[in-house]
Scaffold this motif. Structure first.
Motif, PDB file in Angstrom:
ATOM      1  N   LEU A 166      -6.940  -6.877  -1.677  1.00  0.00           N
ATOM      2  CA  LEU A 166      -6.169  -5.715  -2.163  1.00  0.00           C
ATOM      3  C   LEU A 166      -5.698  -6.156  -3.450  1.00  0.00           C
ATOM      4  CD1 LEU A 166      -4.666  -3.497   0.578  1.00  0.00           C
ATOM      5  CD2 LEU A 166      -6.233  -2.686  -1.203  1.00  0.00           C
ATOM      6  N   GLY A 167      -5.036  -7.309  -3.632  1.00  0.00           N
ATOM      7  CA  GLY A 167      -4.331  -7.764  -4.878  1.00  0.00           C
ATOM      8  C   GLY A 167      -5.331  -7.891  -5.930  1.00  0.00           C
TER       9      GLY A 167
ATOM     10  N   ILE B 267      -0.728   2.469  -4.061  1.00  0.00           N
ATOM     11  CA  ILE B 267      -0.978   1.273  -3.313  1.00  0.00           C
ATOM     12  C   ILE B 267       0.442   0.805  -2.929  1.00  0.00           C
ATOM     13  CG2 ILE B 267      -2.274  -0.592  -2.241  1.00  0.00           C
ATOM     14  CD1 ILE B 267      -3.662   2.337  -2.176  1.00  0.00           C
ATOM     15  N   SER B 268       0.993   0.186  -4.225  1.00  0.00           N
ATOM     16  CA  SER B 268       2.182  -0.724  -3.942  1.00  0.00           C
ATOM     17  C   SER B 268       3.307   0.236  -3.074  1.00  0.00           C
ATOM     18  CB  SER B 268       2.829  -1.204  -5.130  1.00  0.00           C
ATOM     19  OG  SER B 268       1.609  -1.746  -5.531  1.00  0.00           O
TER      20      SER B 268
ATOM     21  N   ALA C 215      -4.882  -8.290   2.391  1.00  0.00           N
ATOM     22  CA  ALA C 215      -3.612  -8.222   1.543  1.00  0.00           C
ATOM     23  C   ALA C 215      -4.076  -8.899   0.110  1.00  0.00           C
ATOM     24  CB  ALA C 215      -2.444  -8.963   2.090  1.00  0.00           C
TER      25      ALA C 215
ATOM     26  N   LEU D 286      -3.962  -1.234   6.404  1.00  0.00           N
ATOM     27  CA  LEU D 286      -4.504  -2.047   5.438  1.00  0.00           C
ATOM     28  C   LEU D 286      -5.891  -1.376   5.306  1.00  0.00           C
ATOM     29  CD1 LEU D 286      -3.396  -5.572   6.326  1.00  0.00           C
ATOM     30  CD2 LEU D 286      -2.796  -4.222   4.132  1.00  0.00           C
TER      31      LEU D 286
ATOM     32  N   LEU E  79      -5.657   1.516   3.062  1.00  0.00           N
ATOM     33  CA  LEU E  79      -5.163   0.839   1.678  1.00  0.00           C
ATOM     34  C   LEU E  79      -6.666   0.559   1.070  1.00  0.00           C
ATOM     35  CD1 LEU E  79      -1.868  -0.753   2.009  1.00  0.00           C
ATOM     36  CD2 LEU E  79      -2.406   1.598   1.238  1.00  0.00           C
TER      37      LEU E  79
ATOM     38  N   THR F 293      -8.721   2.018  -2.120  1.00  0.00           N
ATOM     39  CA  THR F 293      -8.735   1.206  -3.249  1.00  0.00           C
ATOM     40  C   THR F 293     -10.152   1.416  -3.705  1.00  0.00           C
ATOM     41  OG1 THR F 293      -6.750  -0.040  -3.032  1.00  0.00           O
ATOM     42  CG2 THR F 293      -8.372  -0.740  -4.552  1.00  0.00           C
TER      43      THR F 293
ATOM     44  N   VAL G 295       2.605   0.490   0.520  1.00  0.00           N
ATOM     45  CA  VAL G 295       2.993  -0.713   1.408  1.00  0.00           C
ATOM     46  C   VAL G 295       4.458  -0.986   1.336  1.00  0.00           C
ATOM     47  CG1 VAL G 295       2.651  -3.165   1.356  1.00  0.00           C
ATOM     48  CG2 VAL G 295       0.658  -1.519   0.717  1.00  0.00           C
TER      49      VAL G 295
ATOM     50  N   LEU H 111       0.622  -6.759   0.981  1.00  0.00           N
ATOM     51  CA  LEU H 111      -0.026  -6.798  -0.297  1.00  0.00           C
ATOM     52  C   LEU H 111       0.347  -7.948  -1.412  1.00  0.00           C
ATOM     53  CD1 LEU H 111      -1.897  -5.433  -2.232  1.00  0.00           C
ATOM     54  CD2 LEU H 111       0.357  -3.997  -3.324  1.00  0.00           C
ATOM     55  N   TRP H 112      -0.729  -8.738  -1.504  1.00  0.00           N
ATOM     56  CA  TRP H 112      -0.629  -9.806  -2.546  1.00  0.00           C
ATOM     57  C   TRP H 112      -1.129  -9.705  -4.078  1.00  0.00           C
ATOM     58  CZ3 TRP H 112       3.085 -13.588  -2.163  1.00  0.00           C
ATOM     59  CH2 TRP H 112       2.742 -14.676  -3.041  1.00  0.00           C
ATOM     60  N   LEU H 113      -0.204  -8.917  -4.601  1.00  0.00           N
ATOM     61  CA  LEU H 113      -0.638  -8.759  -5.859  1.00  0.00           C
ATOM     62  C   LEU H 113      -1.086  -9.972  -6.817  1.00  0.00           C
ATOM     63  CD1 LEU H 113       1.585  -5.761  -7.121  1.00  0.00           C
ATOM     64  CD2 LEU H 113      -0.932  -5.653  -6.357  1.00  0.00           C
TER      65      LEU H 113
END
Length: 472
Positions: free
Chosen positions: A174-175, A249-250, A171, A276, A279, A283, A253, A49-51
């Protein structure tokens, strides 16, 4: 509306923009470091996950090209430990490529947002455009660059590059889906009241508890998280919904990075893809429900506005003839059932045409608004007042004998006579004439006949010199 407005380029706006970019860069680096600590796989700068992708988009949407150096620097310093930039020039180059890919994704996503969704993510119909143009396309470009960079640097095998592209695509997307709506909603509207936050916190804690139990006790609970978040999407404010979604979600993960739990299968790549996909779909569904609720709220508000405009005079805000006539009809029916009398009055502003001709229509409008305000302030809440057209008004006094209604009309006439309306350097005085008719159970009549009787009394008041009330 989920939209980020650009900061002004004035000196004050420039300082605000610089502060915004500095805070964005710190948040980018912090989220990247946090993600690598909780969500990372090998190499250690690759996460599930790359916020920061959402933060980078928000920065570029807000500040344009001015945000690029901040995004690049934050990404570089966040990626450096995982890429081993201190070891050789090759590692340093790989880190620069990774930071450049992250910056390119943010810039491209912001450009696609401006081109395809200039008003932001505001309705359910815009969600799929947002996903395709703002999330998937920019992150696909950066994912291909990053996967090739990792393969060339010897961090992954070339055979693993295609699965890496898919994982990075999910990822990073999603961020964006988690962060951008949250930042935009937070800047667009007031924060929820403390009571709303408490209710949202309870739902969020329930979703987090389900996630933990799904990975430790009973895997099936993972599927109850979606309806829990949907409940919040239907009931909560946007900011609370997006905070709960991002936290949940965080948490999933972070748990899956240690043990795939409900998503465990023999093939690790397939297991990550299942995770993924779950997720991403969760989302999208929750965001879609929140946007659908927002659409319904907008439609309800628009319908209420149209109903108000249809039933009220646009200038004075009083009821209009269209709504007054049915109200008067209902009052006649009620009086007939109860056997009680009530009064109706019509009134005119004296010499209103002369006011318009002498001072202009703007002053005439001021007079109408002032008279309407005096009527509204002087009457009871049960009384009904309307602007029937031009300078003519009508009032219904429910369950009111003739004597009491006449006293009320005299108070209104005196109050209006005290008005002074500014017209340039002069003060315009206003008077009214009124006619009043009484509906009696022993002498029933319809709406038109009742208003006609009041109008006849109004004409008598004008003939007798104006500034007076006449009854039948």
């Amino acid at each position: 509306m989920l939209k980020l407005a650009a900061v002004s380029r004035s000196p004050g706006g420039s300082r605000a923009q610089a502060l915004w970019l500095a805070l964005g860069g710190v948040a980018y680096y912090a989220c990247a470091s946090f993600g690598m600590a909780l969500f990372s796989i090998q190499p250690s700068n690759i996460t599930l996950l790359w916020l920061p992708s959402g933060i980078g988009l928000a920065m570029c949407a807000q500040a344009g090209r001015r945000a690029w150096p901040c995004v690049f620097a934050a990404s570089f310093f966040a990626n450096a430990p995982g890429m081993g930039a201190q070891e050789s020039l090759a590692h340093l180059l790989s880190t620069c490529v990774a930071a450049g890919a992250d910056t390119l994704a943010a810039a491209l996503a912001a450009a696609m947002l401006r081109r395809h969704l200039p008003h932001g993510l505001e309705r359910l119909s815009s969600l799929f455009t947002f996903i395709a143009a703002v999330c998937l396309l920019p992150t696909l470009v950066s994912a291909v660059i990053l996967a090739a960079n990792l393969a060339l640097g010897g961090y992954i095998a070339w055979s693993a590059s295609l699965p890496f592209v898919g994982m990075l695509l999910f990822a990073d997307s999603l961020g964006i889906l988690l962060v951008y709506p949250l930042v935009a909603a937070w800047r667009a509207g007031p924060a929820p009241r403390p009571g709303a936050w408490r209710a949202s916190l309870l739902v969020t804690l329930l979703a987090l508890a389900m996630a933990w139990l799904a990975f430790t006790v009973f895997a099936g609970l993972i599927f109850l998280i979606v309806p829990t978040l949907l409940y919040l999407a239907l009931r909560g404010r946007d900011q609370a919904v997006y905070v709960a979604l991002a936290l949940t979600i965080s948490a999933i993960v972070a748990l899956a990075a240690r043990d795939l739990g409900p998503f465990h299968v023999v093939d690790t790549v397939q297991a990550r893809f299942m995770l993924l996909s779950y997720l991403f779909s969760t989302t999208v569904v929750v965001l879609g429900m929140a946007l659908q609720r927002h659409d319904l709220e907008l439609e309800t508000r628009a319908r209420q506005d149209w109903q108000f405009l249809a039933n009220h005079d646009a200038l004075t805000g009083l009821s209009n003839r269209l709504s007054f006539m049915p109200m008067l009809e209902n009052e006649i029916e009620r009086a007939r059932r109860n056997g009680r009398a009530f009064a109706v009055a019509t009134l005119d502003i004296d010499h209103f045409k002369r006011i318009n001709d002498t001072y202009g229509h703007q002053v005439g409008d001021k007079v109408l608004v002032a008279v309407a305000g005096r009527l509204r302030a002087a009457l009871r809440t049960v009384d009904m007042v309307a602007r029937m057209g031009g300078e003519e008004f009508a009032i219904c006094f429910p369950d009111t004998p003739a004597g009491e209604a006449l006293l009320a009309m005299e108070r209104l006439r005196t109050g209006v006579g005290q008005l002074r309306v500014a017209a340039g350097g002069q003060q315009v005085t206003v008077t009214i004439s009124g006619g009043m008719a009484v509906w009696r159970p022993d002498q029933p009549c319809g709406v038109d006949q009742l208003l006609d009787r009041a109008d006849q009394c109004l004409y008598r008041a004008k003939r007798e010199g104006r500034d007076r009330i006449v009854t039948d």
